[in-house]
Write an enzyme that holds these catalytic residues in place. Structure first.
Site, mmCIF file in Angstrom:
data_model
loop_
_atom_site.group_PDB
_atom_site.id
_atom_site.type_symbol
_atom_site.label_atom_id
_atom_site.label_comp_id
_atom_site.label_asym_id
_atom_site.label_seq_id
_atom_site.Cartn_x
_atom_site.Cartn_y
_atom_site.Cartn_z
ATOM 1 N N LYS A 216 0.853 4.010 -2.918
ATOM 2 C CA LYS A 216 0.449 5.396 -2.642
ATOM 3 C C LYS A 216 1.600 6.377 -2.862
ATOM 4 O O LYS A 216 1.366 7.526 -3.262
ATOM 5 C CB LYS A 216 -0.087 5.503 -1.207
ATOM 6 C CG LYS A 216 -1.415 4.760 -0.984
ATOM 7 C CD LYS A 216 -2.507 5.223 -1.928
ATOM 8 C CE LYS A 216 -3.886 4.724 -1.506
ATOM 9 N NZ LYS A 216 -4.917 5.097 -2.502
ATOM 10 N N TYR B 60 0.838 -1.206 0.000
ATOM 11 C CA TYR B 60 0.000 0.000 0.000
ATOM 12 C C TYR B 60 0.876 1.261 0.000
ATOM 13 O O TYR B 60 0.616 2.211 -0.748
ATOM 14 C CB TYR B 60 -0.892 -0.055 1.233
ATOM 15 C CG TYR B 60 -1.937 1.023 1.344
ATOM 16 C CD1 TYR B 60 -3.085 0.995 0.551
ATOM 17 C CD2 TYR B 60 -1.800 2.057 2.272
ATOM 18 C CE1 TYR B 60 -4.060 1.973 0.684
ATOM 19 C CE2 TYR B 60 -2.776 3.032 2.408
ATOM 20 C CZ TYR B 60 -3.904 2.991 1.608
ATOM 21 O OH TYR B 60 -4.862 3.965 1.740
HETATM 22 P P1 NAP Z 1 -13.465 1.978 1.323
HETATM 23 O O1 NAP Z 1 -14.503 2.520 2.241
HETATM 24 O O2 NAP Z 1 -12.930 0.616 1.531
HETATM 25 O O3 NAP Z 1 -14.058 2.088 -0.173
HETATM 26 C C1 NAP Z 1 -13.290 1.642 -1.264
HETATM 27 C C2 NAP Z 1 -13.979 2.012 -2.548
HETATM 28 O O4 NAP Z 1 -13.153 1.590 -3.640
HETATM 29 C C3 NAP Z 1 -15.316 1.317 -2.741
HETATM 30 O O5 NAP Z 1 -16.189 2.206 -3.391
HETATM 31 C C4 NAP Z 1 -14.974 0.136 -3.646
HETATM 32 O O6 NAP Z 1 -16.067 -0.302 -4.460
HETATM 33 C C5 NAP Z 1 -13.918 0.782 -4.524
HETATM 34 N N1 NAP Z 1 -13.042 -0.170 -5.199
HETATM 35 C C6 NAP Z 1 -12.256 -1.119 -4.658
HETATM 36 N N2 NAP Z 1 -11.590 -1.787 -5.619
HETATM 37 C C7 NAP Z 1 -11.985 -1.260 -6.811
HETATM 38 C C8 NAP Z 1 -11.675 -1.530 -8.163
HETATM 39 N N3 NAP Z 1 -10.816 -2.494 -8.515
HETATM 40 N N4 NAP Z 1 -12.269 -0.784 -9.139
HETATM 41 C C9 NAP Z 1 -13.153 0.186 -8.801
HETATM 42 N N5 NAP Z 1 -13.488 0.489 -7.529
HETATM 43 C C10 NAP Z 1 -12.910 -0.228 -6.539
HETATM 44 O O7 NAP Z 1 -12.186 2.922 1.269
HETATM 45 P P2 NAP Z 1 -11.970 4.441 1.736
HETATM 46 O O8 NAP Z 1 -11.434 4.414 3.103
HETATM 47 O O9 NAP Z 1 -13.130 5.284 1.392
HETATM 48 O O10 NAP Z 1 -10.738 4.816 0.797
HETATM 49 C C11 NAP Z 1 -10.877 5.546 -0.417
HETATM 50 C C12 NAP Z 1 -9.500 5.933 -0.905
HETATM 51 O O11 NAP Z 1 -8.852 6.716 0.096
HETATM 52 C C13 NAP Z 1 -8.592 4.747 -1.165
HETATM 53 O O12 NAP Z 1 -7.764 5.005 -2.272
HETATM 54 C C14 NAP Z 1 -7.770 4.677 0.096
HETATM 55 O O13 NAP Z 1 -6.530 4.040 -0.120
HETATM 56 C C15 NAP Z 1 -7.606 6.133 0.425
HETATM 57 N N6 NAP Z 1 -7.295 6.413 1.812
HETATM 58 C C16 NAP Z 1 -8.128 6.049 2.822
HETATM 59 C C17 NAP Z 1 -7.778 6.330 4.135
HETATM 60 C C18 NAP Z 1 -8.651 5.989 5.309
HETATM 61 O O14 NAP Z 1 -8.200 6.206 6.457
HETATM 62 N N7 NAP Z 1 -9.853 5.484 5.114
HETATM 63 C C19 NAP Z 1 -6.570 6.987 4.411
HETATM 64 C C20 NAP Z 1 -5.744 7.328 3.363
HETATM 65 C C21 NAP Z 1 -6.114 7.043 2.072
HETATM 66 P P3 NAP Z 1 -17.148 -1.425 -3.920
HETATM 67 O O15 NAP Z 1 -17.964 -0.727 -2.862
HETATM 68 O O16 NAP Z 1 -17.950 -1.769 -5.117
HETATM 69 O O17 NAP Z 1 -16.338 -2.551 -3.368
#
Ligand code: NAP
Length: 247
Positions: free
Chosen positions: A159, A155
């Protein structure tokens, strides 16, 4: 309305940060393509919220790690809305394991979705933005890409790679009036972080200067800013939205 008349494609918009970005775009006057990969019902809920705000929402199922599906996502946005102004590369997954125990498929899956997915969608979307001589691309990276994290070599690499990709794309596309920036969220309350152990959650929370987890809407506000006119002279940057986690 800050994004009035614009069309945004948000990958991974069925929940979490992507869902919040789709809603914030609609609240700012933009129509939205809501991409998801498996959770159609969740995507429908986001679409209903967008429509309740008087904006158009189109759902599109696509695995962004597959170039042909990313191409179809962009083609569908262009045929549905007639334009594509803003691309948010938000789709992401984690497959955590310590380095020595990390399986090939865990490495590949994380790099393919988080990094190659952004490349696939950007390559597909840039063509129409170049023609329009206007575009905004926002890549959702992570503080983990800036500081690393034990158990997340895949990851962190994806990133950090996304930040390098952001800077290269900003250089290439800037002369065509397309800005490319990254947002690096910290520890945000979504399903992605819900699965972390209490020990890890505690360790991460201790680093947050504002003393609490972030909400998806707080990341979405930064994305909206970068997507609109107030950010027109900002490109190639990484904006941390992390409550001061990485200083
Ligand atoms: P999340 O709640 O797990 O949601 C992930 C989303 O990505 C879902 O809509 C999922 O679709 C979609 N997805 C997964 N694999 C995919 C693929 N192959 N093609 C298209 N869509 C896909 O994650 P989140 O926490 O909101 O994170 C969103 C982004 O922010 C990510 O890039 C993550 O790395 C980044 N981020 C998150 C955090 C945090 O603390 N949460 C911190 C830093 C960065 P489905 O619902 O259909 O599965």
């Amino acid at each position: 309305m800050y994004l009035s008349g614009k069309v945004g494609v948000v990958t991974g918009a069925s929940r979490g940060i992507g869902g919040a970005v789709a809603r914030a775009f609609a609240a700012s006057g933009a129509d939205v393509m809501i991409n998801y990969v498996s959770r159609a019902q969740d995507a429908l809920t986001v679409a209903a919220d967008v429509e309740a705000m008087g904006r158009r929402a189109v759902l599109f199922q696509a695995d962004v790690s597959r170039p042909e599906e990313a191409n179809r996502l962009v083609e569908n946005a262009l045929s549905s809305f007639g334009r594509l102004d803003i691309l948010v590369n938000n789709a992401g997954i984690t497959r955590d394991a310590l380095l020595l125990r990390m399986k090939d498929e865990d490495w590949e899956a994380v790099v393919n979705v988080n990094l190659t997915g952004a490349f696939n969608c950007t390559r597909a979307a840039a063509r129409s933005m170049i023609k329009a001589r206007w575009g905004r691309i926002i890549n959702i990276s992570s503080v983990i890409g800036l500081m690393g994290n034990a158990g997340q070599a895949n990851y962190a690499a994806a990133k950090a790679g996304l930040i390098g990709f952001t800077k290269a794309a900003a250089r290439e596309l800037g002369p065509r009036n397309i800005t490319v920036n990254a947002v690096a969220p910290g520890f945000i309350r979504t399903e992605m972080t819900a699965g972390l152990s209490d020990a890890v959650k505690e360790r991460l929370s201790e680093r947050v200067i504002l003393g609490r987890l972030g909400e998806p809407e707080e990341v979405a506000d930064a994305v909206v800013f970068l997507a609109g006119d107030a950010a027109r002279y900002i490109t190639g940057q990484v904006l941390s939205v992390d409550g001061g986690m990485v200083l």
